[in-house]
Design a protein around this motif. Structure first.
Motif, PDB file in Angstrom:
ATOM      1  N   LEU A 448       0.826  -1.215   0.000  1.00  0.00           N
ATOM      2  CA  LEU A 448       0.000   0.000   0.000  1.00  0.00           C
ATOM      3  C   LEU A 448       0.858   1.262   0.000  1.00  0.00           C
ATOM      4  CD1 LEU A 448      -2.799   1.487   0.416  1.00  0.00           C
ATOM      5  CD2 LEU A 448      -2.421   1.219   2.877  1.00  0.00           C
ATOM      6  N   PHE A 449       0.561   2.163  -0.938  1.00  0.00           N
ATOM      7  CA  PHE A 449       1.131   3.510  -0.926  1.00  0.00           C
ATOM      8  C   PHE A 449       0.041   4.455  -0.438  1.00  0.00           C
ATOM      9  CE2 PHE A 449       3.865   1.320  -3.912  1.00  0.00           C
ATOM     10  CZ  PHE A 449       5.119   1.890  -3.701  1.00  0.00           C
ATOM     11  N   HIS A 492       6.142  10.175  -5.580  1.00  0.00           N
ATOM     12  CA  HIS A 492       7.571  10.185  -5.237  1.00  0.00           C
ATOM     13  C   HIS A 492       7.967   8.859  -4.589  1.00  0.00           C
ATOM     14  CE1 HIS A 492       6.594  14.669  -5.037  1.00  0.00           C
ATOM     15  NE2 HIS A 492       7.336  14.498  -6.115  1.00  0.00           N
ATOM     16  N   ARG A 493       7.082   8.350  -3.709  1.00  0.00           N
ATOM     17  CA  ARG A 493       7.380   7.073  -3.033  1.00  0.00           C
ATOM     18  C   ARG A 493       7.396   5.905  -4.030  1.00  0.00           C
ATOM     19  NH1 ARG A 493       9.587   9.635   0.663  1.00  0.00           N
ATOM     20  NH2 ARG A 493       8.467  10.225   2.551  1.00  0.00           N
ATOM     21  N   ILE A 494       6.551   5.992  -5.066  1.00  0.00           N
ATOM     22  CA  ILE A 494       6.543   4.937  -6.093  1.00  0.00           C
ATOM     23  C   ILE A 494       7.905   4.917  -6.807  1.00  0.00           C
ATOM     24  CG2 ILE A 494       5.540   4.262  -8.337  1.00  0.00           C
ATOM     25  CD1 ILE A 494       2.839   5.403  -7.221  1.00  0.00           C
ATOM     26  N   GLN A 495       8.400   6.121  -7.150  1.00  0.00           N
ATOM     27  CA  GLN A 495       9.696   6.181  -7.852  1.00  0.00           C
ATOM     28  C   GLN A 495      10.843   5.720  -6.958  1.00  0.00           C
ATOM     29  OE1 GLN A 495       9.204  10.229  -9.551  1.00  0.00           O
ATOM     30  NE2 GLN A 495       9.673   9.254 -11.503  1.00  0.00           N
ATOM     31  N   GLU A 496      10.801   6.135  -5.675  1.00  0.00           N
ATOM     32  CA  GLU A 496      11.870   5.723  -4.739  1.00  0.00           C
ATOM     33  C   GLU A 496      11.918   4.205  -4.574  1.00  0.00           C
ATOM     34  OE1 GLU A 496      11.104   7.733  -1.049  1.00  0.00           O
ATOM     35  OE2 GLU A 496      11.163   9.698  -2.026  1.00  0.00           O
ATOM     36  N   ASN A 497      10.735   3.556  -4.675  1.00  0.00           N
ATOM     37  CA  ASN A 497      10.674   2.109  -4.481  1.00  0.00           C
ATOM     38  C   ASN A 497      10.441   1.390  -5.810  1.00  0.00           C
ATOM     39  OD1 ASN A 497      10.683   1.813  -1.349  1.00  0.00           O
ATOM     40  ND2 ASN A 497       9.314   3.519  -1.814  1.00  0.00           N
ATOM     41  N   GLY A 498      11.014   1.976  -6.857  1.00  0.00           N
ATOM     42  CA  GLY A 498      10.815   1.469  -8.214  1.00  0.00           C
ATOM     43  C   GLY A 498      11.224   0.026  -8.405  1.00  0.00           C
ATOM     44  N   ARG A 499      12.327  -0.359  -7.757  1.00  0.00           N
ATOM     45  CA  ARG A 499      12.819  -1.726  -7.973  1.00  0.00           C
ATOM     46  C   ARG A 499      11.793  -2.755  -7.475  1.00  0.00           C
ATOM     47  NH1 ARG A 499      18.875  -2.365  -7.224  1.00  0.00           N
ATOM     48  NH2 ARG A 499      18.629  -1.166  -9.141  1.00  0.00           N
ATOM     49  N   LEU A 500      11.239  -2.508  -6.277  1.00  0.00           N
ATOM     50  CA  LEU A 500      10.225  -3.426  -5.727  1.00  0.00           C
ATOM     51  C   LEU A 500       8.986  -3.441  -6.637  1.00  0.00           C
ATOM     52  CD1 LEU A 500       8.916  -5.190  -3.442  1.00  0.00           C
ATOM     53  CD2 LEU A 500       8.055  -3.044  -2.496  1.00  0.00           C
ATOM     54  N   VAL A 501       8.528  -2.257  -7.053  1.00  0.00           N
ATOM     55  CA  VAL A 501       7.336  -2.153  -7.909  1.00  0.00           C
ATOM     56  C   VAL A 501       7.551  -2.955  -9.202  1.00  0.00           C
ATOM     57  CG1 VAL A 501       5.928  -0.559  -9.297  1.00  0.00           C
ATOM     58  CG2 VAL A 501       6.551   0.063  -6.944  1.00  0.00           C
ATOM     59  N   TRP A 502       8.736  -2.762  -9.824  1.00  0.00           N
ATOM     60  CA  TRP A 502       9.008  -3.468 -11.081  1.00  0.00           C
ATOM     61  C   TRP A 502       9.104  -4.975 -10.878  1.00  0.00           C
ATOM     62  CZ3 TRP A 502       8.402  -3.503 -15.961  1.00  0.00           C
ATOM     63  CH2 TRP A 502       9.149  -4.352 -16.778  1.00  0.00           C
ATOM     64  N   ALA A 528       4.734   8.384 -12.829  1.00  0.00           N
ATOM     65  CA  ALA A 528       5.707   7.724 -11.944  1.00  0.00           C
ATOM     66  C   ALA A 528       5.836   6.241 -12.290  1.00  0.00           C
ATOM     67  CB  ALA A 528       5.282   7.894 -10.482  1.00  0.00           C
ATOM     68  N   LEU A 529       4.698   5.585 -12.525  1.00  0.00           N
ATOM     69  CA  LEU A 529       4.733   4.160 -12.889  1.00  0.00           C
ATOM     70  C   LEU A 529       5.475   3.967 -14.211  1.00  0.00           C
ATOM     71  CD1 LEU A 529       1.087   3.082 -11.939  1.00  0.00           C
ATOM     72  CD2 LEU A 529       3.185   2.241 -10.870  1.00  0.00           C
ATOM     73  N   GLN A 530       5.197   4.851 -15.159  1.00  0.00           N
ATOM     74  CA  GLN A 530       5.839   4.737 -16.466  1.00  0.00           C
ATOM     75  C   GLN A 530       7.355   4.901 -16.354  1.00  0.00           C
ATOM     76  OE1 GLN A 530       3.521   6.732 -19.539  1.00  0.00           O
ATOM     77  NE2 GLN A 530       5.410   7.025 -20.695  1.00  0.00           N
ATOM     78  N   SER A 531       7.778   5.857 -15.503  1.00  0.00           N
ATOM     79  CA  SER A 531       9.230   6.073 -15.372  1.00  0.00           C
ATOM     80  C   SER A 531       9.896   4.890 -14.669  1.00  0.00           C
ATOM     81  CB  SER A 531       9.521   7.410 -14.697  1.00  0.00           C
ATOM     82  OG  SER A 531       9.645   7.259 -13.319  1.00  0.00           O
ATOM     83  N   VAL A 532       9.178   4.242 -13.717  1.00  0.00           N
ATOM     84  CA  VAL A 532       9.708   3.036 -13.050  1.00  0.00           C
ATOM     85  C   VAL A 532       9.857   1.901 -14.072  1.00  0.00           C
ATOM     86  CG1 VAL A 532       9.049   1.160 -11.466  1.00  0.00           C
ATOM     87  CG2 VAL A 532       8.910   3.549 -10.709  1.00  0.00           C
ATOM     88  N   ILE A 533       8.825   1.713 -14.909  1.00  0.00           N
ATOM     89  CA  ILE A 533       8.854   0.652 -15.927  1.00  0.00           C
ATOM     90  C   ILE A 533      10.024   0.885 -16.897  1.00  0.00           C
ATOM     91  CG2 ILE A 533       7.563  -0.310 -17.901  1.00  0.00           C
ATOM     92  CD1 ILE A 533       4.964   0.443 -16.225  1.00  0.00           C
ATOM     93  N   GLN A 534      10.213   2.155 -17.235  1.00  0.00           N
ATOM     94  CA  GLN A 534      11.276   2.521 -18.184  1.00  0.00           C
ATOM     95  C   GLN A 534      12.663   2.275 -17.580  1.00  0.00           C
ATOM     96  OE1 GLN A 534      10.656   6.469 -19.759  1.00  0.00           O
ATOM     97  NE2 GLN A 534      12.836   6.686 -20.232  1.00  0.00           N
ATOM     98  N   LEU A 535      12.867   2.803 -16.353  1.00  0.00           N
ATOM     99  CA  LEU A 535      14.188   2.713 -15.716  1.00  0.00           C
ATOM    100  C   LEU A 535      14.532   1.286 -15.316  1.00  0.00           C
ATOM    101  CD1 LEU A 535      14.146   5.880 -13.433  1.00  0.00           C
ATOM    102  CD2 LEU A 535      15.825   5.392 -15.215  1.00  0.00           C
TER     103      LEU A 535
END
Length: 563
Positions: A448-449, A492-502, A528-535
């Motif tokens: 949960l975010f 911001h929290r989604i991007q910071e935790n991008g690795r877990l999300v991906w 934010a989700l798109q940038s996590v998927i990209q990175l």
């Protein structure tokens, strides 16, 4: 002679399409058509093959979805087994409207209607010797109102509703649920009052799952009802029955017969809504005062729409307040026109914030009390949230009419599928239901975010979340936007935790859910989700966008946002 019958069918969520459909109905009567106006889902669709002339007026809701009162009709139209030529005899027109946040549909509707009547009258000319009834002539009301003799007065006011058959509760047969608790979950010093409210639905037959919605039928406050009755010189205790003016018109389903004026104004007439153009048009017919009549006519003309917008819509002026501004006209309103003049109170939808597995026979909602300032001196208040917040279950038996309907969000059936839930503010409500449900089913993979302003002021359900984190049943990321110099939001929290999300998305086929207030938040979260998927996924910007679109298409990314 061709039969001059017109059917107007509407699909409406907030009332704009319904109001426009009623307007087309009035204009049809001025042109001597026999005309019926109905919601798409209350019309028997099998009769469509017998109609000759139909106008469809449809709005959209949510992410371009059909409104609730046309969902069945829409499904029916897409049935594979419908013979292709079954409606070939039908002359029809379609008017599509945006949602109610699209403020001025009249610029489109007015010229469209002029063209429509030209076409219709070419196909179905006026009978010989008849002229179009002038717009200055007042049409008869939909219903006539017959007062009952004084000696049948019931001084105790409200009429008992006829007891509904034991069916699953619905809009026509709501369940009078007992309010169990009404608890403020924000600090007293916080600017916003948010409530966690619990209802007892024992014996109702109501069942629901995470993502479903409870519909609540609100009512006007006694002070407003009293003011309204005084302005119109109405006795709240008078009893009446309604009779349709034209055969074939059904009576309002939610009004008992006989009914008191007090019941009509408390439970049915939406006197706190911002009135529409049609209200001013009809009001102008009753006006005995020249100044007031001129102003009302201006507000109902095509040229007066900008001025009406700044008088009414921008400051959110209510019907009752408008009536104060036109006192001579208001006291001349014939009571039988009230149902043509003022729309009915619409039910309000709330995401259910609890699970039956954790709280059997209970429904909980998380509700922000709506209050804001405009240029008017009195603050604007939401009808339903103000009414619910005012109820105190500790002072006696408090009942609220409600029913449940399927929500737009569907949670995964496979117990192994993890879920990523993004719910800032009261958007967390459906996720509280989902987490309670999933924990009761022994499902892990709950992420949960949550975002709010300050940890100490509006961190709803803090103890509940922290206990689940301790038990290893929830992964929680919080964004408290005002607790530090620079503002931090869920994106911001989604991007910071991008690795877990991906990792959850790519390796474990996680589903992503987003709920909350619609201004910029949904776009920021999608970005934010798109940038996590990209990175994290090493994709190009266009591939990342396509990945997110594919998640939406396969219902692995679902959102429910409101304005």
């Amino acid at each position: 002679m061709v039969e001059r019958k017109l059917l107007v069918l509407f699909g409406s969520q907030t009332g704009t399409a319904e109001d426009t459909a009623e307007r087309i109905g009035r204009e049809a009567k001025q042109r001597h058509f026999q005309c019926r106006v109905e919601a798409l889902d209350s019309y028997d669709v099998a009769n469509l093959i017998n109609e000759v002339l139909v106008v469809f007026v449809c709005a959209t809701t949510g992410q371009g979805d059909p409104p609730d009162n046309m969902k069945m009709f829409w499904r029916f139209l897409f049935r594979k087994n419908l013979p292709p030529g079954s409606l070939c005899q039908l002359d029809y027109a379609v008017l599509g409207l945006g949602d109610s946040s699209y403020p001025k549909p009249y610029a489109v509707v007015d010229p469209w209607l002029l063209a429509l009547w030209d076409k219709i009258l070419a196909l179905y000319p006026l009978p010989p010797g008849l002229e179009i009834i002038s717009a200055d002539v007042r049409l008869p009301p939909k219903y006539t109102l017959h007062y009952l003799a004084e000696d049948s007065l019931h001084p105790d006011g409200d009429v008992l509703q006829p007891s509904a058959p034991r069916a699953v509760p619905s809009e026509l047969h709501p369940f009078a649920a007992r309010m169990v608790s009404n608890q403020r979950v924000t600090a007293e010093s916080h600017f916003q009052d948010v409530r966690l409210i619990e209802f007892d639905v024992t014996g109702s037959g109501i069942t629901f799952s995470a993502g479903d919605v409870v519909m609540i039928q609100p009512q006007n406050c006694p002070e407003d009802v009293q003011q309204f009755c005084q302005l119109l010189c109405l006795d709240p205790d008078r009893r009446f029955v309604l009779k349709p003016t034209e055969p074939g018109t059904s009576l309002p389903a939610l009004l008992p017969q006989p009914c008191t004026i007090r019941h009509l104004v408390t439970h049915y007439l939406d006197i706190s809504c911002v009135p529409r153009r049609s209200f001013f048009e009809l009001l102008s017919y009753f006006s005995t005062n020249e100044l007031e009549r001129e102003k009302l006519q201006e507000f109902s003309s095509a040229q007066g729409q900008e001025e009406l917008y700044s008088y009414c819509n921008r400051p959110r002026r209510s019907t009752l307040e408008v009536m104060w501004d036109f006192p001579h006209t208001t006291c001349a309103i014939p009571p039988e026109y009230l149902l043509d003049l003022i729309p009915r109170i619409r039910p309000r939808a709330f995401s259910i914030a609890s699970s039956m597995l954790a709280h059997p026979d209970r429904i909980q909602i998380l509700m922000a009390v709506v209050q804001y300032k405009t240029r008017l001196s009195k603050p604007r208040r939401g009808l339903c949230s103000t009414w619910l917040a005012s109820l105190n279950p500790e002072q006696g038996d408090v009942r609220v009419p409600l029913w449940v309907k399927k929500g737009g969000m569907k949670f995964p059936a496979d117990p192994e599928t993890p879920v990523i839930m993004i719910g800032p503010g009261t958007g967390v409500a459906p996720f509280r239901a989902a987490i309670q449900e999933r924990v009761a089913q022994g499902r892990r993979g709950n992420c949960l975010f949550f975002g709010c302003r300050q940890k100490s002021k509006d961190f709803y359900c803090q103890a509940e979340w922290e206990e689940l984190v301790t038990r290893g049943l929830l992964t929680l990321f919080t964004a408290f936007s005002r607790d530090q110099e620079e503002k931090v939001y869920v994106q911001h929290r989604i991007q910071e935790n991008g690795r877990l999300v991906w990792e959850l998305l790519s390796s474990r086929s996680a589903h992503v859910y987003l709920a909350g207030n619609a201004k910029q938040m949904p776009a920021a979260v999608a970005e934010a989700l798109q940038s996590v998927i990209q990175l994290e996924g090493g994709l190009s910007p266009s591939e990342a966008e396509e990945y997110l679109t594919a998640l939406e298409r396969s219902q692995r990314f679902q959102s429910e946002t409101w304005s």
